[in-house]
Design a protein around this motif. Structure first.
Motif, PDB file in Angstrom:
ATOM      1  N   LEU A  36      34.426  36.278  48.586  1.00  0.00           N
ATOM      2  CA  LEU A  36      34.031  37.123  47.381  1.00  0.00           C
ATOM      3  C   LEU A  36      35.106  37.746  46.422  1.00  0.00           C
ATOM      4  O   LEU A  36      34.910  37.548  45.335  1.00  0.00           O
ATOM      5  CB  LEU A  36      33.075  38.283  47.939  1.00  0.00           C
ATOM      6  CG  LEU A  36      31.624  37.852  48.484  1.00  0.00           C
ATOM      7  CD1 LEU A  36      30.874  39.264  49.051  1.00  0.00           C
ATOM      8  CD2 LEU A  36      30.826  37.375  47.162  1.00  0.00           C
ATOM      9  N   ASP A  66      36.149  34.646  44.619  1.00  0.00           N
ATOM     10  CA  ASP A  66      35.165  34.188  43.719  1.00  0.00           C
ATOM     11  C   ASP A  66      35.053  35.218  42.579  1.00  0.00           C
ATOM     12  O   ASP A  66      35.143  34.481  41.357  1.00  0.00           O
ATOM     13  CB  ASP A  66      33.854  34.053  44.380  1.00  0.00           C
ATOM     14  CG  ASP A  66      33.707  32.798  45.330  1.00  0.00           C
ATOM     15  OD1 ASP A  66      34.684  32.040  45.161  1.00  0.00           O
ATOM     16  OD2 ASP A  66      32.782  32.783  46.055  1.00  0.00           O
ATOM     17  N   GLU A  67      35.409  36.245  42.824  1.00  0.00           N
ATOM     18  CA  GLU A  67      35.075  37.283  41.826  1.00  0.00           C
ATOM     19  C   GLU A  67      36.584  37.821  41.064  1.00  0.00           C
ATOM     20  O   GLU A  67      36.579  38.595  40.245  1.00  0.00           O
ATOM     21  CB  GLU A  67      34.430  38.682  42.350  1.00  0.00           C
ATOM     22  CG  GLU A  67      32.954  38.342  43.049  1.00  0.00           C
ATOM     23  CD  GLU A  67      32.186  37.971  41.671  1.00  0.00           C
ATOM     24  OE1 GLU A  67      32.075  38.765  40.665  1.00  0.00           O
ATOM     25  OE2 GLU A  67      31.243  37.106  42.076  1.00  0.00           O
ATOM     26  N   GLN A  68      37.573  37.326  41.599  1.00  0.00           N
ATOM     27  CA  GLN A  68      38.819  37.570  41.161  1.00  0.00           C
ATOM     28  C   GLN A  68      39.040  39.056  41.333  1.00  0.00           C
ATOM     29  O   GLN A  68      39.772  39.730  40.373  1.00  0.00           O
ATOM     30  CB  GLN A  68      39.131  37.122  39.770  1.00  0.00           C
ATOM     31  CG  GLN A  68      39.162  35.450  39.856  1.00  0.00           C
ATOM     32  CD  GLN A  68      39.272  34.919  38.389  1.00  0.00           C
ATOM     33  OE1 GLN A  68      39.616  35.693  37.422  1.00  0.00           O
ATOM     34  NE2 GLN A  68      39.587  33.479  38.523  1.00  0.00           N
ATOM     35  N   ALA A  69      38.576  39.577  42.404  1.00  0.00           N
ATOM     36  CA  ALA A  69      38.742  41.160  42.419  1.00  0.00           C
ATOM     37  C   ALA A  69      39.978  41.547  43.410  1.00  0.00           C
ATOM     38  O   ALA A  69      40.401  40.704  44.178  1.00  0.00           O
ATOM     39  CB  ALA A  69      37.772  41.675  43.223  1.00  0.00           C
TER      40      ALA A  69
END
Length: 94
Positions: A14, A17-20
């Motif tokens: 995640l 994917d979210e570039q967090a």
């Protein structure tokens, strides 16, 4: 605080994917007179303590860091997507 291996694998994907930057644990108001804890992906805020838990970068709001001492985050993949559960939080009298 602990993050299970299954939760780690889901969170790692995640975050990518979210570039967090990290998993953020934050104060989410009060419920039954006790603080509620929220989880989100994002960037740390100025009042956060930074930790590395089972290879996951975690930012914890300093106001609730004491509540995360016995916290375990579990995760599983479901038909609706990843689901996470927080175990070990103080009991609430509602």
């Amino acid at each position: 605080m602990k993050i299970t291996d299954q939760a780690r694998d889901l969170l790692d994907q995640l975050l990518e994917d979210e570039q967090a930057e990290c998993l953020r644990i934050f104060f989410a108001g009060y419920g039954c007179g006790e603080p509620d804890i929220g989880l989100m992906l994002g960037a740390p805020e100025a009042d956060d303590e930074l930790h590395q838990v089972n290879s996951i970068p975690v930012a914890i709001d300093k106001k609730i860091v004491h509540l995360t001492k016995n916290l375990t985050i579990e995760g599983k993949q479901t038909m609706e997507g990843p689901k996470f559960q927080m175990l070990g939080l103080p009991e609430k009298d509602c």
